[in-house]
Write an enzyme that holds these catalytic residues in place. Structure first.
Site, mmCIF file in Angstrom:
data_model
loop_
_atom_site.group_PDB
_atom_site.id
_atom_site.type_symbol
_atom_site.label_atom_id
_atom_site.label_comp_id
_atom_site.label_asym_id
_atom_site.label_seq_id
_atom_site.Cartn_x
_atom_site.Cartn_y
_atom_site.Cartn_z
ATOM 1 N N ASP A 26 0.411 3.854 1.619
ATOM 2 C CA ASP A 26 0.374 4.214 3.051
ATOM 3 C C ASP A 26 1.835 4.787 3.490
ATOM 4 O OD1 ASP A 26 0.291 4.571 5.901
ATOM 5 O OD2 ASP A 26 -1.817 3.981 5.862
ATOM 6 N N HIS B 36 -2.141 -3.780 4.861
ATOM 7 C CA HIS B 36 -1.931 -3.537 6.344
ATOM 8 C C HIS B 36 -3.272 -3.181 7.099
ATOM 9 C CE1 HIS B 36 -2.775 1.039 5.889
ATOM 10 N NE2 HIS B 36 -2.327 0.577 4.764
ATOM 11 N N ARG C 278 2.950 5.004 6.250
ATOM 12 C CA ARG C 278 3.340 4.148 7.395
ATOM 13 C C ARG C 278 3.916 2.730 7.211
ATOM 14 N NH1 ARG C 278 -1.998 5.287 10.339
ATOM 15 N NH2 ARG C 278 -2.807 4.680 7.968
ATOM 16 N N CYS D 150 0.946 -1.153 0.005
ATOM 17 C CA CYS D 150 0.076 -0.037 0.046
ATOM 18 C C CYS D 150 0.996 1.200 0.028
ATOM 19 C CB CYS D 150 -0.810 -0.068 1.235
ATOM 20 S SG CYS D 150 -2.197 1.360 1.323
ATOM 21 N N CYS E 65 -6.187 -0.115 6.818
ATOM 22 C CA CYS E 65 -5.878 0.535 5.679
ATOM 23 C C CYS E 65 -7.117 1.686 5.427
ATOM 24 C CB CYS E 65 -5.785 -0.334 4.624
ATOM 25 S SG CYS E 65 -5.387 0.105 2.749
HETATM 26 ZN ZN LIG Z 1 -3.495 1.174 3.006
#
Ligand SMILES: [Zn+2]
Length: 224
Positions: free
Chosen positions: A44, A98, A46, A42, A101
């Site tokens: 993202d 994750h 993080r 992803c 999400c």
């Molecule tokens: Zn995500």
């Protein structure tokens, strides 16, 4: 001070540290890369592949998009996969979602953000397959996390169904796919029970009832 100055300072310090530890690191790496892993994760901020797995530059080839989706019409993802498999000869493809999400949560809550809603239709397809199962989960955060797991399973199967992976197996090239889910709150990767390294294992994965067989964060009693 320019807002990007701290980043450039960090970069100089990082480069200096690596060169002190291994003066040949960058010259060697600049001549070639030979990663063993392809990471499909992803976007993202993080969930950075290298940091999570403790890998240095050169050790993992990376493709990231919102909600770690693999669709057969996405030339960007397919091109990354093709280069990684055919040219770099990676041995493992890790599809890593994750928990928590945002893309998965937006799908479940039917939130609208614009263009990205079209992309997330792919997660909606996964959600629709598991709607009765998901509806039975009372806690909304747990429901998101469960859909994150189902999404990883579907995207891992989708990656295994690409012509790229199929052709690699046909010519006898060793290539295994793995579905992982990363926990934002503890920094730990969980293997959720899907690993595919042959056409037979793909058939088996497609036939599996993943509502019962995922190694889920929320149903620890379930086993593959
Ligand atoms: Zn995500």
């Amino acid at each position: 001070m320019h807002p990007l100055d701290p980043l450039l300072r960090n970069n100089r310090a990082w480069s200096e540290k690596i060169r002190q530890e291994n003066p040949d690191f960058f010259p060697t790496l600049s001549r070639q890369q030979a990663p063993t892993y392809l990471w499909i994760g992803c976007s993202d901020s993080r969930v950075p592949a290298n940091e999570i797995c403790g890998l240095l530059p050169g050790e993992v080839f990376v493709h990231r998009n919102v909600a770690n989706i693999v669709v057969h019409s996405d030339l960007n993802c397919l091109s990354v996969m093709q280069y990684a498999v055919d040219v770099l000869k990676v041995a493992h493809i890790i599809v890593c979602g994750h928990y928590g999400c945002g893309g998965v949560r937006a799908t479940l809550l039917e939130q609208k953000f614009g263009l990205i809603d079209n992309w997330l239709r792919h997660v909606q397809d996964v959600m629709n397959k598991h709607r009765p199962h998901l509806t039975c989960i009372a806690d909304s955060a747990a429901r998101v996390d469960r859909l994150c797991e189902f999404n990883v399973i579907d995207q891992t199967i989708s990656a295994a169904q690409t012509t790229i992976v199929q052709s690699a197996w046909e010519r006898g090239q060793p290539l295994a796919l793995h579905g992982w889910c990363y926990g934002l709150d503890d920094g730990l990767v969980r293997q959720i029970g899907i690993d595919i390294s042959s056409p037979d294992e793909l058939k088996q994965a497609i036939a599996t009832d993943w509502e019962k067989n995922t190694i889920s964060l929320y149903e620890p009693e379930a086993s593959p």
